[in-house]
Design a protein around this motif. Structure first.
Motif, short mmCIF file in Angstrom:
data_model
loop_
_atom_site.label_atom_id
_atom_site.label_comp_id
_atom_site.label_asym_id
_atom_site.label_seq_id
_atom_site.Cartn_x
_atom_site.Cartn_y
_atom_site.Cartn_z
N GLU A 142 -0.41 8.47 -8.80
CA GLU A 142 -0.05 7.17 -8.22
C GLU A 142 0.82 6.44 -9.23
O GLU A 142 0.47 6.37 -10.41
CB GLU A 142 -1.36 6.38 -7.92
CG GLU A 142 -1.21 4.89 -7.74
CD GLU A 142 -0.46 4.50 -6.49
OE1 GLU A 142 0.79 4.43 -6.56
OE2 GLU A 142 -1.10 4.23 -5.46
N ASP A 143 1.98 5.96 -8.79
CA ASP A 143 2.90 5.31 -9.73
C ASP A 143 2.54 3.87 -10.04
O ASP A 143 2.91 3.36 -11.09
CB ASP A 143 4.34 5.38 -9.17
CG ASP A 143 4.45 4.74 -7.81
OD1 ASP A 143 3.60 5.05 -6.95
OD2 ASP A 143 5.35 3.93 -7.58
N GLU A 144 1.84 3.21 -9.11
CA GLU A 144 1.47 1.82 -9.37
C GLU A 144 0.26 1.78 -10.29
O GLU A 144 -0.85 2.10 -9.88
CB GLU A 144 1.18 1.09 -8.06
CG GLU A 144 2.44 0.78 -7.29
CD GLU A 144 2.14 0.46 -5.84
OE1 GLU A 144 1.82 -0.71 -5.56
OE2 GLU A 144 2.20 1.37 -5.01
N LYS A 173 -4.74 2.91 2.62
CA LYS A 173 -5.01 1.75 1.77
C LYS A 173 -5.11 0.51 2.64
O LYS A 173 -4.38 0.41 3.62
CB LYS A 173 -3.87 1.55 0.76
CG LYS A 173 -3.72 2.66 -0.24
CD LYS A 173 -2.46 2.39 -1.07
CE LYS A 173 -2.18 3.49 -2.05
NZ LYS A 173 -0.91 3.31 -2.76
N ASP A 175 -0.85 10.01 -3.97
CA ASP A 175 -0.25 8.90 -3.23
C ASP A 175 1.00 9.37 -2.49
O ASP A 175 1.77 10.17 -3.01
CB ASP A 175 0.12 7.76 -4.18
CG ASP A 175 0.53 6.51 -3.42
OD1 ASP A 175 -0.16 6.18 -2.42
OD2 ASP A 175 1.54 5.89 -3.78
N MET A 215 3.64 7.48 -1.46
CA MET A 215 4.85 6.86 -1.98
C MET A 215 4.92 7.01 -3.49
O MET A 215 4.21 6.31 -4.23
CB MET A 215 4.88 5.37 -1.61
CG MET A 215 4.89 5.11 -0.10
SD MET A 215 6.36 5.77 0.71
CE MET A 215 7.55 4.50 0.25
#
Ligand code: CA
Length: 231
Positions: A10-12, A106, A54, A56
């Motif tokens: 997950e990038d966030e 989510k 994720d 995205m």
């Protein structure tokens, strides 16, 4: 369930850290990756018990990465749960068709996430009963978790494996989608009935290469049946 390792992609960062925190509290080992490239580097090192991916991501999307991993024989059996902010039914089907084993929208609670992870791990893990199940030339070996037809290996994801295991041990009986969800996924996880159809399609496709797809039959208005007899 301790010492099971989850790779979170997950990038966030705040979301990734929140997920990792919840999973560690639930007793999992956690590794983290911020994009698909970092995830693949970690996977080359060693495989986790499950990949939390994720949709995205800044480089290759989670959907593309799931497809890639499910095409590679080294990573094909790695369970994948896809995370997404997209709640559309079409996205969900696309997610499952990428080869992911489950799909979570989510926002979700840490409790729901852990329940889903445990359900997927349970399906991927060994089941009780006879070590070997045989039906119409299909041999399912529970010790090695391998399926062969006439000695040739059949490539199956963990959910399709569980599904085939259920069908082979319960032949000649019709099961509704609801019954299959209950018996294969377990009663305490919410999965839509349409999900069954996606996994049935995948199972048939895998068996088709070995000329055994006719064994998994659709019974109109009732559900599915495993049978060697004609419809
Ligand atoms: Ca993201």
């Amino acid at each position: 369930m301790s010492d099971r390792e989850i790779l979170v992609v997950e990038d966030e960062r705040p979301i990734r850290e929140m997920i990792a925190f919840g999973l560690r509290r639930a007793g999992f080992e956690v590794r983290e990756a911020e994009d698909s490239r970092a995830a693949r580097a970690l996977l080359a090192d060693r495989h986790p018990d499950l990949l939390l991916l994720d949709w995205m991501l800044p480089d290759m999307s989670g959907l593309e990465l799931a497809k890639l991993l499910k095409r590679d024989k080294d990573t094909r059996e790695l369970p994948i749960i896809l995370l997404t902010a997209r709640a559309e039914e079409a996205d969900k089907v696309a997610g499952l068709e990428s080869g992911a084993d489950d799909y979570l929208t989510k926002p979700f609670s840490p409790r729901e996430l852990v329940a889903r992870i445990n359900a997927v791990l349970r399906r991927a893990g060994p089941a009780g009963g006879e070590e070997r199940v045989e039906f119409e030339g299909i041999v399912l070996d529970r010790a090695s978790h391998r399926v062969t037809v006439d000695g040739r290996s059949v490539a199956l994801g963990p959910t399709e494996y569980r599904m085939l295991e259920f069908f082979l041990t319960h032949p000649e009986r019709v099961y509704s989608r609801e019954q299959l969800l209950d018996r294969i996924w377990g009663g305490n996880v919410y999965v839509e009935e349409r999900t069954i159809d996606v996994h049935i399609r995948r199972l048939r496709k895998a068996l088709e290469e070995h000329g055994r797809d006719h064994l998994i039959q659709t019974v109109r208005g009732a559900g599915y049946r495993c049978s060697a007899l004609a419809h």
